[in-house]
Design a protein around this motif. Structure first.
Motif, short mmCIF file in Angstrom:
data_model
loop_
_atom_site.label_atom_id
_atom_site.label_comp_id
_atom_site.label_asym_id
_atom_site.label_seq_id
_atom_site.Cartn_x
_atom_site.Cartn_y
_atom_site.Cartn_z
N GLU A 66 0.81 -1.22 0.00
CA GLU A 66 0.00 0.00 0.00
C GLU A 66 0.84 1.27 0.00
O GLU A 66 0.34 2.35 -0.30
CB GLU A 66 -0.92 0.02 1.24
N LEU A 67 2.13 1.16 0.33
CA LEU A 67 2.99 2.33 0.51
C LEU A 67 4.32 2.13 -0.18
O LEU A 67 4.90 1.05 -0.14
CB LEU A 67 3.22 2.57 2.01
N ARG A 88 1.17 6.65 -1.28
CA ARG A 88 0.21 5.70 -0.72
C ARG A 88 -0.96 5.59 -1.68
O ARG A 88 -1.39 6.59 -2.26
CB ARG A 88 -0.27 6.17 0.66
N ARG A 89 -1.45 4.39 -1.88
CA ARG A 89 -2.53 4.18 -2.84
C ARG A 89 -3.73 5.08 -2.52
O ARG A 89 -4.17 5.17 -1.37
CB ARG A 89 -2.98 2.72 -2.83
N GLN A 91 -3.86 8.26 -2.53
CA GLN A 91 -3.54 9.54 -1.92
C GLN A 91 -2.50 10.28 -2.75
O GLN A 91 -1.79 9.68 -3.57
CB GLN A 91 -3.02 9.34 -0.49
N LYS A 93 0.94 11.99 -3.61
CA LYS A 93 2.31 11.71 -3.18
C LYS A 93 2.89 12.93 -2.46
O LYS A 93 2.47 14.07 -2.69
CB LYS A 93 3.19 11.34 -4.37
#
Length: 367
Positions: A66-67, A88-89, A91, A93
């Protein structure tokens, strides 16, 4: 400028890597698909806030995670610079310089100058004009903030004008404002592109002729509508026709660079070896110009550059990159032969690594 330490977490197929870098030569070898290109791309990402090979953001994070985190510790002419990037998926960057987040990613461009030579460069010759415009934009933006600002503002105005054309808006006052912005920013971009091409060509020829030991001449011809007309007037005159097609027909987003060898388009006449030499010389000239115009030597990334080159050209490239003109270098290849030749010919610090299934394994010495 030197990258002293690189940390990678979940970047494409590289789950985790902690690399202590040599100040001069860093060599990575391994079979295709093991992660060599991804490692260089991670270094590129820390300089440009995006992937060199245009990987969509959603595919950068390792598929099971996920990160993703990238960290670089740089020595910038005696000063330490810590760069941090987290993705993060789902969101946005985040980029930080010395633990302080950037408000705009464009503020970071140019801080860590870098040039990459890779197999993806073949699109510069055989691909569309967008690839060649991107090359110019990268070259100029790293050392000219006014160019980068003008490019961002031009693209914003272009996007808004295209949206108006698609919905058949007839707001003449807003069109005039946008066309004024496109004309102003477009003129600055055009002038700086034309100046860059003119300064660039002698360096380009020097490198090409050194590598191939021939009298062939290479060239770049800048093709732009703004060379013969004012953009603002052209946009106003074309507006009725653009209502039909739904997008802007004129502007610096239509510029192109004709790549020539002995005055002929290389995409029509160049052999595989000539094309490869052309692109390597192009990027080495880009490095030299960036070093001359900036305050520090850029990092040079060389990804699998020896394929399709004869032994004599390989030897010339090895001699060039070992010279004092270049600073820190990261180089990849699928076998040890060329890397060992490079390492045996230098009398400076180096680091050697093997990459296997995304794992980066330091090695003590060359065979």
């Amino acid at each position: 400028m030197i990258l002293n330490k690189l940390s990678v977490l979940n970047y494409k197929n590289i789950l985790h890597a902690e690399i202590q870098c040599s100040a001069k030569m860093n060599c990575f070898f391994g079979r295709n698909g093991m992660g060599k290109t991804n490692l260089l791309d991670a270094i590129y990402y820390l300089s440009f806030c995006k992937s060199h090979i245009h990987t969509p953001e959603g595919q950068i994070i390792h598929q099971k995670e996920e990160l993703c985190v990238l960290q670089g510790e740089y020595d910038y002419d005696g000063n330490r610079e810590d760069i941090f990037c987290a993705m993060r998926r789902g969101q946005r960057k985040q980029f930080k310089r010395n633990q302080k987040a950037y408000e705009k990613l464009s503020e970071h461009i140019g801080l860590l100058p870098l040039v990459i030579v890779s197999p993806a460069d073949s699109e510069l010759i055989r691909g569309g004009s967008e690839e060649r415009r991107r090359l110019l934009d990268v070259m100029i933006s790293q050392q000219d903030k006014s160019y980068l600002h003008a490019l961002i503002q031009y693209n914003k105005a272009l996007m808004q004008r295209n949206q108006m054309l698609r919905i058949q808006s007839r707001d003449d006052a807003l069109y005039e404002v946008l066309e004024m912005q496109l004309g102003m920013h477009g003129q600055l971009i055009h002038e700086k592109r034309a100046r860059m091409v003119k300064v660039f060509i002698p360096l380009f020829n020097e490198y090409y002729q050194t590598i191939c030991r021939s009298a062939e001449t290479v060239g770049l011809r800048y093709v732009s509508q703004l060379s013969t007309q004012r953009l603002e007037a052209k946009l106003a005159a074309d507006r009725e026709r653009e209502y039909i097609v739904g997008y802007t027909l004129a502007g610096i987003h239509k510029d192109d660079i004709e790549m020539t060898l002995d005055e002929r388009l290389i995409r029509h006449t160049g052999s595989q070896g000539q094309n490869k030499t052309y692109l390597i010389a192009l990027k080495l000239a880009q490095f030299t110009l960036l070093a001359m115009q900036g305050g520090t030597k850029p990092i040079l990334l060389l990804d699998d550059i020896f394929d399709k080159l004869d032994a004599e050209r390989v030897e010339q490239i090895i001699q060039l990159v070992n010279g004092n003109r270049f600073g820190q270098i990261f180089i990849t290849d699928t076998n040890r032969k060329y890397l060992d030749r490079i390492l045996s010919s230098i009398h400076q610090d180096y680091a050697l690594f093997e990459i296997e299934k995304g794992c980066v394994l330091p090695m003590e010495e060359a065979l």
